[in-house]
Design a protein around this motif. Structure first.
Motif, PDB file in Angstrom:
ATOM      1  N   VAL A  69     105.425 -25.327 139.666  1.00 54.40           N
ATOM      2  CA  VAL A  69     105.618 -26.375 140.319  1.00 54.40           C
ATOM      3  C   VAL A  69     106.521 -27.155 139.849  1.00 54.40           C
ATOM      4  O   VAL A  69     106.474 -27.479 138.583  1.00 54.40           O
ATOM      5  N   LEU A  70     107.594 -27.802 140.541  1.00 56.04           N
ATOM      6  CA  LEU A  70     108.461 -28.682 140.049  1.00 56.04           C
ATOM      7  C   LEU A  70     107.783 -30.243 139.674  1.00 56.04           C
ATOM      8  O   LEU A  70     107.276 -30.531 140.585  1.00 56.04           O
ATOM      9  N   ASP A  71     108.176 -30.648 138.533  1.00 58.06           N
ATOM     10  CA  ASP A  71     107.675 -31.933 138.481  1.00 58.06           C
ATOM     11  C   ASP A  71     108.595 -32.890 139.068  1.00 58.06           C
ATOM     12  O   ASP A  71     109.828 -32.902 139.057  1.00 58.06           O
ATOM     13  N   PRO A  72     108.149 -33.774 139.965  1.00 54.36           N
ATOM     14  CA  PRO A  72     108.759 -34.434 140.745  1.00 54.36           C
ATOM     15  C   PRO A  72     109.774 -35.874 139.975  1.00 54.36           C
ATOM     16  O   PRO A  72     110.879 -36.002 140.379  1.00 54.36           O
ATOM     17  N   LEU A  73     109.174 -36.011 138.943  1.00 59.40           N
ATOM     18  CA  LEU A  73     109.685 -37.009 137.972  1.00 59.40           C
ATOM     19  C   LEU A  73     111.122 -36.371 137.228  1.00 59.40           C
ATOM     20  O   LEU A  73     112.273 -36.999 137.233  1.00 59.40           O
ATOM     21  N   THR A  74     110.874 -35.151 136.674  1.00 54.67           N
ATOM     22  CA  THR A  74     111.941 -34.568 135.743  1.00 54.67           C
ATOM     23  C   THR A  74     112.823 -33.740 136.438  1.00 54.67           C
ATOM     24  O   THR A  74     113.834 -33.119 136.329  1.00 54.67           O
ATOM     25  N   GLY A  75     112.160 -33.000 137.944  1.00 57.46           N
ATOM     26  CA  GLY A  75     112.880 -32.059 138.578  1.00 57.46           C
ATOM     27  C   GLY A  75     112.769 -30.758 137.789  1.00 57.46           C
ATOM     28  O   GLY A  75     113.399 -29.857 138.123  1.00 57.46           O
ATOM     29  N   ARG A  76     111.785 -30.499 136.655  1.00 56.81           N
ATOM     30  CA  ARG A  76     111.862 -29.329 136.265  1.00 56.81           C
ATOM     31  C   ARG A  76     110.562 -28.668 136.303  1.00 56.81           C
ATOM     32  O   ARG A  76     109.646 -29.113 136.786  1.00 56.81           O
ATOM     33  N   LEU A  77     110.320 -27.386 136.095  1.00 56.79           N
ATOM     34  CA  LEU A  77     109.019 -26.571 136.290  1.00 56.79           C
ATOM     35  C   LEU A  77     107.896 -26.991 135.129  1.00 56.79           C
ATOM     36  O   LEU A  77     108.230 -27.503 134.234  1.00 56.79           O
ATOM     37  N   ARG A  78     106.753 -27.095 135.747  1.00 60.03           N
ATOM     38  CA  ARG A  78     105.613 -27.400 134.970  1.00 60.03           C
ATOM     39  C   ARG A  78     105.268 -26.224 134.072  1.00 60.03           C
ATOM     40  O   ARG A  78     104.707 -25.417 134.885  1.00 60.03           O
ATOM     41  N   TRP A  79     105.401 -25.971 133.043  1.00 58.92           N
ATOM     42  CA  TRP A  79     105.079 -25.007 132.126  1.00 58.92           C
ATOM     43  C   TRP A  79     103.445 -25.004 131.892  1.00 58.92           C
ATOM     44  O   TRP A  79     103.058 -25.453 130.781  1.00 58.92           O
ATOM     45  N   THR A  80     102.758 -24.473 132.722  1.00 60.59           N
ATOM     46  CA  THR A  80     101.227 -24.108 132.293  1.00 60.59           C
ATOM     47  C   THR A  80     101.207 -22.501 132.078  1.00 60.59           C
ATOM     48  O   THR A  80     101.951 -21.673 132.111  1.00 60.59           O
TER      49      THR A  80
END
Length: 261
Positions: free
Chosen positions: A129-140
């Motif tokens: 899922v994209l992080d709305p703050l950074t615009g990057r994927l959350r790497w889990t």
């Protein structure tokens, strides 16, 4: 030579329009219209797919929509799996490879149909899922494992039957993440380019690539990619998917009939 150039243009245009599909149709087109064996057609298809996908990926990188980290994760695992796929291909005869191709095409059509009928998963159920703050994927860990699995499947199939793997990567990114198609297509093309280059390197070691036959196919594919990229913005995505599914189904039946005859 003209026939190879026209076939390459058709493959490149499909890749430019959809970000996938061109690779999986490249080998059947070469088998039916150029009279090649699957083991001869696969490395030629891979060469053209690698070049054209690279062009599309670079365009996405310049536009800032290519998710290069996700592409590198998937491609890294895919590259490791391609020698295994190539080894498996050399254990099968041409008839069995054609049957495998037909099965893959039918599976592609079935997957596309199911994806159109099922509602898109909610963001909380998606692995990446994209992080709305950074615009990057959350790497889990779940995101990484999901992308690695998709890359492994693409790499093995690339080595086995000479496909780029886009028909695996594009649906996977669509279901696993909330990326829009502007990011999915160039990311898929980047994975296809890297995995195809790896498969091509393995094919060169096996000595199965005919450069003279590959060149006109590559030129046609490059031209087709440029045209497809320009047309993509004017055509409806749903119509493209339905048209491609019909073509894939028809080619699958033809491959199966040829393998059994």
């Amino acid at each position: 030579m003209l026939t190879l150039c026209i076939l390459g243009a058709a493959v490149g245009m499909l890749m430019g329009l959809t970000g996938a599909g061109g690779g999986i149709l490249a080998v059947p087109l070469l088998v039916f219209f150029a009279g090649m064996a699957v083991t001869t057609a696969a490395p030629i298809a891979l060469t053209a797919v690698a070049v054209t996908a690279g062009i599309g990926a670079l365009a996405g990188l310049r536009q800032g929509v290519l998710r290069y980290r996700a592409a590198c994760v998937m491609a890294g695992v895919g590259v490791a799996m391609t020698p295994l796929g190539l080894w498996a291909a050399h254990q099968l005869n041409d008839r069995m490879l054609m049957l495998v191709f037909a099965l893959l095409l039918l599976l592609l059509v079935a997957t596309e149909s199911l994806c159109q009928k099922k509602p898109h998963p909610k963001a909380e159920r998606q692995a990446c899922v994209l992080d709305p703050l950074t615009g990057r994927l959350r790497w889990t860990s779940r995101c990484s494992l999901s992308l690695m699995s998709a890359g492994a499947a693409a790499g093995f199939l690339s080595g086995l039957v000479g496909v780029g793997g886009g028909f695996v990567i594009v649906p996977a990114l669509g279901r696993l993440s909330n990326l829009d198609m502007r990011a999915v297509i160039p990311t898929s093309l980047a994975v296809i380019a890297l995995v195809s280059l790896s498969s091509l390197g393995s094919a060169l070691l096996w000595g199965s690539l005919d450069i003279l036959l590959a060149l006109p196919f590559i030129v046609g594919a490059m031209l087709g990619m440029l045209v497809g990229r320009r047309l993509a913005g004017y055509l409806a995505a749903a119509s493209l998917k339905r048209s491609f599914a019909l073509v894939a189904a028809a080619v699958a039946v033809m491959m199966a009939v040829r393998a059994m005859s």
